[in-house]
Design a protein around this motif. Sequence first.
Motif, PDB file in Angstrom:
ATOM      1  N   ARG A 199       0.806  -1.222   0.000  1.00 24.28           N
ATOM      2  CA  ARG A 199       0.000   0.000   0.000  1.00 24.28           C
ATOM      3  C   ARG A 199       0.835   1.267   0.000  1.00 24.28           C
ATOM      4  NH1 ARG A 199      -0.643   2.963   4.674  1.00 24.28           N
ATOM      5  NH2 ARG A 199       0.296   2.082   6.549  1.00 24.28           N
TER       6      ARG A 199
ATOM      7  N   TRP B 129      -3.007   0.402  -7.454  1.00 25.27           N
ATOM      8  CA  TRP B 129      -4.170   0.693  -6.614  1.00 25.27           C
ATOM      9  C   TRP B 129      -4.995   1.820  -7.213  1.00 25.27           C
ATOM     10  CZ3 TRP B 129      -6.632  -2.017  -3.241  1.00 25.27           C
ATOM     11  CH2 TRP B 129      -5.968  -2.946  -2.423  1.00 25.27           C
TER      12      TRP B 129
ATOM     13  N   LEU C 139      -4.577   6.773  -2.779  1.00 27.81           N
ATOM     14  CA  LEU C 139      -4.505   5.701  -3.770  1.00 27.81           C
ATOM     15  C   LEU C 139      -5.474   5.930  -4.920  1.00 27.81           C
ATOM     16  CD1 LEU C 139      -4.200   2.697  -1.296  1.00 27.81           C
ATOM     17  CD2 LEU C 139      -2.374   3.823  -2.570  1.00 27.81           C
TER      18      LEU C 139
ATOM     19  N   LEU D  76      -9.895   4.435  -0.338  1.00 25.94           N
ATOM     20  CA  LEU D  76      -8.638   4.436  -1.081  1.00 25.94           C
ATOM     21  C   LEU D  76      -8.157   5.865  -1.355  1.00 25.94           C
ATOM     22  CD1 LEU D  76      -9.318   1.569  -3.653  1.00 25.94           C
ATOM     23  CD2 LEU D  76      -7.938   1.458  -1.579  1.00 25.94           C
TER      24      LEU D  76
END
Length: 333
Positions: free
Chosen positions: A101, A155, A189, A184
């Motif tokens: 991530r 992502w 992201l 997100l």
Amino acid sequence: MRASDPCASNLFERLSHYSPSEGDKRQKEPLEDFMTEALAYFLRTSEKFREGFVRAVLKRRNLKVEPEGIATQQTEHGHDGRADLILRAADEHNIGIEVKRSRHTEFQDRQPRKGSQLQRMKDGFGENAYLLAPRCVLYLKEAELKTTGVTRASWEDVHGLADRLSKDPRDPQRDLFKQFADFLKLRGLSKIPIRHHPMKIKSMTEAARLLDDWAEVLRKLKAHLKFPDNARIVWDTPDEKHRASFLGIYGKGDSPYAGFRIDEDGRVQCHYEQKDPGGKWDGRTEPYPENLEREMDEELLHIFQKLQDRVRGTWAKKKRGQRQRSCGKQSKS
């Protein structure tokens, strides 16, 4: 969680598995595993998300993945490279996905003699090994990805898929997709389509849109550079010390600063500063990029990452110099 688990389609049951179980010696990153289980849930329960993930994120065609073919934290072919996410297809080899991530989550290297984690993924899944990570991480890992042959997936593309499905009034999961897309985005992201270049502004409307886009970039930086939770976006006007305006993000106390410096002559620079271990502010600047071939938000993230690394690299050099001087004094005495 195994694909055959009777609770595999329950979102909250899946999320309960993201923390290490008793006796599990693997160094797990909770939020990363949380996101992996959420992703597995949508892949398992939504045909539109499953098909969109294969096409838009993995860039594959003619690949059919059944809902029962979704598994997390499993090994393949007896290799040590454990895949965070596996897509099982009846007519193809299984697809293994390593999930990251941010650049601050380390690649586990439990058995260094067997090569890097990406290499072990490649050994286990061949041409079907993927790294799912933010685009800025994929950029930093570009050389290793080419060496190992592991395919990149972002992502940001996952966010785009969830955001698109959240706008379909006929989709029964649209509210969940919106929550996932917002989740997100808050963690930096999502793609940021920067619509204008500061040196090519033709109207106040374009200038306002650029400032909005910069604010989104700064929110993304907050996540990727690990700024404190209290960090806020602030507009600073020129003063006696700085004959320039700044749009940046910083928190209370000794929080680092990252932002855009706008000089009186119209030049724009990316600026980063942070206090060194001795309590002195240390800053670096980089010209705003002129090359628009790459997506601009990725380019800006990469510039600020370099500035942060340069500042912290200076600290390391100072520490080494201090140790060497200290050793020299001891040897003389």
